[in-house]
Scaffold this motif. Structure first.
Motif, PDB file in Angstrom:
ATOM      1  N   SER A  79       6.488  -4.378  -4.134  1.00 44.15           N
ATOM      2  CA  SER A  79       5.099  -4.004  -4.412  1.00 44.15           C
ATOM      3  C   SER A  79       4.097  -4.886  -3.684  1.00 44.15           C
ATOM      4  CB  SER A  79       4.827  -4.036  -5.919  1.00 44.15           C
ATOM      5  OG  SER A  79       5.026  -5.331  -6.455  1.00 44.15           O
ATOM      6  N   LYS A  80       4.479  -6.099  -3.316  1.00 40.16           N
ATOM      7  CA  LYS A  80       3.563  -6.947  -2.552  1.00 40.16           C
ATOM      8  C   LYS A  80       3.215  -6.310  -1.210  1.00 40.16           C
ATOM      9  CE  LYS A  80       4.758 -11.459  -4.529  1.00 40.16           C
ATOM     10  NZ  LYS A  80       5.350 -12.790  -4.297  1.00 40.16           N
ATOM     11  N   ILE A  81       4.189  -5.650  -0.590  1.00 40.37           N
ATOM     12  CA  ILE A  81       3.937  -4.976   0.686  1.00 40.37           C
ATOM     13  C   ILE A  81       2.823  -3.948   0.514  1.00 40.37           C
ATOM     14  CG2 ILE A  81       4.938  -3.492   2.456  1.00 40.37           C
ATOM     15  CD1 ILE A  81       6.260  -6.160   2.564  1.00 40.37           C
ATOM     16  N   TRP A  82       2.921  -3.145  -0.538  1.00 40.75           N
ATOM     17  CA  TRP A  82       1.971  -2.041  -0.717  1.00 40.75           C
ATOM     18  C   TRP A  82       0.618  -2.541  -1.204  1.00 40.75           C
ATOM     19  CZ3 TRP A  82       3.715   1.895   1.765  1.00 40.75           C
ATOM     20  CH2 TRP A  82       5.099   2.061   1.900  1.00 40.75           C
ATOM     21  N   ARG A  83       0.589  -3.601  -1.988  1.00 44.78           N
ATOM     22  CA  ARG A  83      -0.704  -4.185  -2.358  1.00 44.78           C
ATOM     23  C   ARG A  83      -1.426  -4.679  -1.113  1.00 44.78           C
ATOM     24  NH1 ARG A  83       1.448  -8.380  -6.658  1.00 44.78           N
ATOM     25  NH2 ARG A  83      -0.630  -9.298  -6.433  1.00 44.78           N
ATOM     26  N   LEU A  84      -0.708  -5.372  -0.255  1.00 44.04           N
ATOM     27  CA  LEU A  84      -1.319  -5.835   0.987  1.00 44.04           C
ATOM     28  C   LEU A  84      -1.795  -4.672   1.850  1.00 44.04           C
ATOM     29  CD1 LEU A  84       1.147  -8.707   1.878  1.00 44.04           C
ATOM     30  CD2 LEU A  84      -1.315  -8.959   1.571  1.00 44.04           C
ATOM     31  N   ALA A  85      -1.055  -3.565   1.790  1.00 42.04           N
ATOM     32  CA  ALA A  85      -1.402  -2.401   2.607  1.00 42.04           C
ATOM     33  C   ALA A  85      -2.563  -1.598   2.037  1.00 42.04           C
ATOM     34  CB  ALA A  85      -0.180  -1.495   2.767  1.00 42.04           C
ATOM     35  N   VAL A 143       5.133   2.597   5.480  1.00 41.94           N
ATOM     36  CA  VAL A 143       4.080   1.579   5.549  1.00 41.94           C
ATOM     37  C   VAL A 143       3.023   1.921   6.588  1.00 41.94           C
ATOM     38  CG1 VAL A 143       3.597  -0.841   6.075  1.00 41.94           C
ATOM     39  CG2 VAL A 143       5.570  -0.260   4.691  1.00 41.94           C
ATOM     40  N   SER A 144       3.440   2.348   7.773  1.00 43.52           N
ATOM     41  CA  SER A 144       2.453   2.649   8.813  1.00 43.52           C
ATOM     42  C   SER A 144       1.573   3.829   8.425  1.00 43.52           C
ATOM     43  CB  SER A 144       3.168   2.934  10.136  1.00 43.52           C
ATOM     44  OG  SER A 144       3.770   1.772  10.640  1.00 43.52           O
ATOM     45  N   GLY A 145       2.174   4.878   7.827  1.00 42.96           N
ATOM     46  CA  GLY A 145       1.378   6.010   7.380  1.00 42.96           C
ATOM     47  C   GLY A 145       0.396   5.619   6.292  1.00 42.96           C
ATOM     48  N   ILE A 148       6.569 -12.601  14.477  1.00 44.00           N
ATOM     49  CA  ILE A 148       6.143 -11.217  14.214  1.00 44.00           C
ATOM     50  C   ILE A 148       4.639 -11.078  14.040  1.00 44.00           C
ATOM     51  CG2 ILE A 148       8.341 -10.622  13.125  1.00 44.00           C
ATOM     52  CD1 ILE A 148       6.798 -10.672  10.400  1.00 44.00           C
ATOM     53  N   GLY A 149       3.932 -12.185  13.778  1.00 40.84           N
ATOM     54  CA  GLY A 149       2.533 -12.070  13.412  1.00 40.84           C
ATOM     55  C   GLY A 149       2.395 -11.440  12.033  1.00 40.84           C
ATOM     56  N   PRO A 150       1.164 -11.268  11.535  1.00 45.51           N
ATOM     57  CA  PRO A 150       0.948 -10.720  10.192  1.00 45.51           C
ATOM     58  C   PRO A 150       1.044  -9.191  10.174  1.00 45.51           C
ATOM     59  CG  PRO A 150      -1.145 -11.309  11.160  1.00 45.51           C
ATOM     60  CD  PRO A 150      -0.094 -11.722  12.159  1.00 45.51           C
ATOM     61  N   SER A 151       2.201  -8.684  10.538  1.00 43.63           N
ATOM     62  CA  SER A 151       2.446  -7.242  10.627  1.00 43.63           C
ATOM     63  C   SER A 151       3.325  -6.792   9.472  1.00 43.63           C
ATOM     64  CB  SER A 151       3.132  -6.909  11.967  1.00 43.63           C
ATOM     65  OG  SER A 151       3.710  -5.622  11.942  1.00 43.63           O
ATOM     66  N   LEU A 152       2.816  -5.911   8.622  1.00 38.67           N
ATOM     67  CA  LEU A 152       3.600  -5.456   7.477  1.00 38.67           C
ATOM     68  C   LEU A 152       4.829  -4.636   7.874  1.00 38.67           C
ATOM     69  CD1 LEU A 152       0.835  -4.574   4.861  1.00 38.67           C
ATOM     70  CD2 LEU A 152       2.295  -6.594   4.946  1.00 38.67           C
ATOM     71  N   PRO A 153       4.733  -3.694   8.834  1.00 43.93           N
ATOM     72  CA  PRO A 153       5.951  -2.985   9.232  1.00 43.93           C
ATOM     73  C   PRO A 153       7.028  -3.922   9.763  1.00 43.93           C
ATOM     74  CG  PRO A 153       4.027  -1.780   9.989  1.00 43.93           C
ATOM     75  CD  PRO A 153       3.538  -3.114   9.489  1.00 43.93           C
ATOM     76  N   PHE A 157      -1.621 -12.976   6.408  1.00 47.54           N
ATOM     77  CA  PHE A 157      -1.386 -11.590   5.996  1.00 47.54           C
ATOM     78  C   PHE A 157      -2.577 -11.032   5.226  1.00 47.54           C
ATOM     79  CE2 PHE A 157       2.969 -12.633   7.056  1.00 47.54           C
ATOM     80  CZ  PHE A 157       3.468 -11.422   7.523  1.00 47.54           C
ATOM     81  N   ALA A 158      -3.281 -11.878   4.499  1.00 57.65           N
ATOM     82  CA  ALA A 158      -4.464 -11.411   3.777  1.00 57.65           C
ATOM     83  C   ALA A 158      -5.549 -10.972   4.741  1.00 57.65           C
ATOM     84  CB  ALA A 158      -4.993 -12.514   2.863  1.00 57.65           C
ATOM     85  N   ALA A 159      -5.690 -11.710   5.816  1.00 59.58           N
ATOM     86  CA  ALA A 159      -6.718 -11.370   6.801  1.00 59.58           C
ATOM     87  C   ALA A 159      -6.362 -10.117   7.588  1.00 59.58           C
ATOM     88  CB  ALA A 159      -6.913 -12.549   7.757  1.00 59.58           C
ATOM     89  N   ALA A 160      -5.070  -9.858   7.760  1.00 56.02           N
ATOM     90  CA  ALA A 160      -4.641  -8.733   8.587  1.00 56.02           C
ATOM     91  C   ALA A 160      -4.550  -7.418   7.824  1.00 56.02           C
ATOM     92  CB  ALA A 160      -3.286  -9.047   9.220  1.00 56.02           C
ATOM     93  N   GLY A 161      -4.262  -7.468   6.513  1.00 57.52           N
ATOM     94  CA  GLY A 161      -4.086  -6.247   5.733  1.00 57.52           C
ATOM     95  C   GLY A 161      -5.342  -5.882   4.970  1.00 57.52           C
ATOM     96  N   PRO A 162      -5.570  -4.594   4.728  1.00 55.19           N
ATOM     97  CA  PRO A 162      -6.787  -4.199   3.995  1.00 55.19           C
ATOM     98  C   PRO A 162      -6.786  -4.647   2.549  1.00 55.19           C
ATOM     99  CG  PRO A 162      -5.380  -2.294   4.392  1.00 55.19           C
ATOM    100  CD  PRO A 162      -4.790  -3.432   5.176  1.00 55.19           C
ATOM    101  N   GLY A 163      -5.608  -4.714   1.910  1.00 56.30           N
ATOM    102  CA  GLY A 163      -5.536  -5.075   0.499  1.00 56.30           C
ATOM    103  C   GLY A 163      -6.208  -4.036  -0.380  1.00 56.30           C
ATOM    104  N   PRO A 164      -6.118  -4.183  -1.707  1.00 54.41           N
ATOM    105  CA  PRO A 164      -6.776  -3.237  -2.619  1.00 54.41           C
ATOM    106  C   PRO A 164      -8.299  -3.367  -2.504  1.00 54.41           C
ATOM    107  CG  PRO A 164      -5.095  -4.545  -3.755  1.00 54.41           C
ATOM    108  CD  PRO A 164      -5.330  -5.192  -2.427  1.00 54.41           C
ATOM    109  N   ARG A 165      -8.964  -2.297  -2.130  1.00 57.33           N
ATOM    110  CA  ARG A 165     -10.427  -2.358  -1.966  1.00 57.33           C
ATOM    111  C   ARG A 165     -11.163  -2.130  -3.281  1.00 57.33           C
ATOM    112  NH1 ARG A 165     -11.266   0.816   3.811  1.00 57.33           N
ATOM    113  NH2 ARG A 165     -10.094  -0.676   5.075  1.00 57.33           N
ATOM    114  N   PHE A 166     -10.510  -1.539  -4.250  1.00 59.77           N
ATOM    115  CA  PHE A 166     -11.131  -1.254  -5.544  1.00 59.77           C
ATOM    116  C   PHE A 166     -10.443  -2.022  -6.664  1.00 59.77           C
ATOM    117  CE2 PHE A 166     -12.371   2.146  -2.789  1.00 59.77           C
ATOM    118  CZ  PHE A 166     -13.655   2.459  -3.168  1.00 59.77           C
TER     119      PHE A 166
END
Length: 420
Positions: free
Chosen positions: A292-298, A254-256, A90-95, A125-134
């Motif tokens: 919640s890990k999904i959304w933190r990564l997102a 997740v995509s939205g 699947i690659g590092p794809s959250l959806p 997955f860390a490299a592919a997702g934005p993660g929490p910026r703040f």
């Protein structure tokens, strides 16, 4: 060696648990209900999920959920199971991660119970997702709160206030010394309170208060909508000088959420409304740790975790596990930590136990009635919560602390009167 990702489950089945786990692995990777010519041994070695571990637990006398295959004569057997998949599938794809670890397996005939309890992901997955910026540090900087919890509240009534009435309430709360305010999750862009009108009215109050006092209250505006609407609303808040936006996670998917978070320049306050339908039955759905890990990564900067002695059905142990999970790094070089948000009938009574069990004050503590309902007004409500948290962090008895903090004493008497 190919990287793999893992998921842990609690399963219940009338079959041999090993056979049931193999069914899960097949359904969620290369297999189907019968062996096809294309499913060669080489393909399975390369692409199939595999059962990494299985620990059988005590059986149950009756199935937890309807629609499962019949009793095997040994009761309904339960087990903890870990599956793994090759990242190459699947690659590092959250959806697609969600489709893989939480797809059709919930409706398989083999199971009378199936719950996803955790996931572990490779650094890709860390490299592919934005993660929490703040996250915690950025939220503290923007809110001007260097230590202790952010004391917050929710706009109430949830709906029905006009933009002007909302701004009047915000002016009262800002004057009371509050750190954080959020829209209710039901309030977004209805004709009775249009988003743009509300945003302009509220930010006028917040900016005026900041000009006078130097403190800018953080307000989480509910952007929930279609992707273009959310981006446009975000940009308006940014341009007006706002410091936070909010999204209802289950409403946008997740995509939205990813589409917004990759665009965002402000902290994202992630609301979990609807969480009960994913979690309330103990033999079905998700654990909050995994979800919640999904959304933190997102890209979620703040994650709601409910609160101790809350008005909902969640037990205190579950609330603390959820909050600890937000503060637990996903990787050593990329922690991906979000700020937990405690809410739901929170008063001056819960801070000592919350702090004792969590071991941290890196959180938002949102109280509605605990602030606006204080006998001496909202300013005393905010002061009473700050005093309760100061006592908690000092390891002091609340009643002893209250002797020198009258707003806390009044709030304690009120809260105990309500709960007695």
């Amino acid at each position: 060696m190919n990287q793999r990702f893992e998921a842990d489950y609690l399963i219940e089945t009338a079959l041999d648990p090993r056979r049931a786990a193999e069914t899960m692995a097949g359904e969620q990777s290369s297999g189907t209900f019968l062996r096809l010519a294309g499913e060669t041994d080489a393909l399975k070695l390369r692409a199939a999920a595999r059962v990494e571990s299985l620990e059988e637990l005590e059986a149950r006398p009756a199935p937890s959920l309807p629609g499962a295959a019949g009793d095997c004569g040994q009761g309904w057997r339960r087990a903890r199971v870990t599956l793994s998949w090759p990242l190459d599938t699947i690659g590092p794809s959250l959806p697609n991660l969600m489709s893989t670890v939480a797809g059709n397996l919930f409706e398989l005939h083999a199971f009378s119970g199936l719950r996803l309890t955790d996931i572990r992901l490779p650094p890709a997955f860390a490299a592919a997702g934005p993660g929490p910026r703040f996250g915690i540090e950025g939220t503290r900087r923007l809110a001007g709160v260097g230590a202790g919890p952010l004391i917050g509240t929710i706009v109430k009534p949830s709906v029905g206030l006009s933009p002007a009435a909302t701004a009047d309430l915000v002016a009262t709360l800002a004057g009371a010394g509050i750190d954080f305010i959020k829209d209710d999750e039901l309030q977004s862009d209805g004709p009775a309170c249009p988003f743009e009108d509300r945003a302009r009215a509220v930010m006028r109050v917040i900016n005026d208060h900041s000009d006078k006092t130097g403190k800018k209250v953080m307000f989480a505006f509910n952007l929930t909508g279609e992707v273009d609407e959310m981006r446009r609303r975000h940009d308006l808040i940014r341009d007006l000088g706002g410091t936070c936006v909010m999204v209802n996670l289950n409403s946008v998917g997740v995509s939205g959420f990813l589409a917004l978070s990759r665009h965002a320049e402000l902290p994202i306050h992630a609301h979990r409304n609807g969480w009960g339908y994913l979690s309330r039955h103990p033999a079905l759905g998700w654990s909050y740790t995994a979800w919640s890990k999904i959304w933190r990564l997102a890209g979620a900067d703040h994650m709601h975790v409910n609160g101790l002695a809350n008005k909902f059905c969640e037990e205190d142990d579950s609330v603390i596990r959820s909050a600890r999970a937000q503060l637990t790094p996903l990787w050593s070089d990329n922690p991906c930590i979000a700020m937990p948000v405690f809410s739901s009938a929170q008063t001056v009574l819960q801070p000592p136990e919350t702090f004792r069990q969590l071991g941290s004050a890196d959180l938002i503590y949102a109280a509605g009635g605990g602030i606006l309902g204080h006998p001496d007004g909202p300013a005393a409500g905010v002061e009473s919560l700050r005093a309760a948290w100061a006592a908690a962090m000092a390891g002091a008895d609340l009643d002893d602390w209250a002797r020198s903090h009258p707003p806390l004493a009044r709030a304690l008497a009120q809260a105990r009167g309500i709960t007695s």
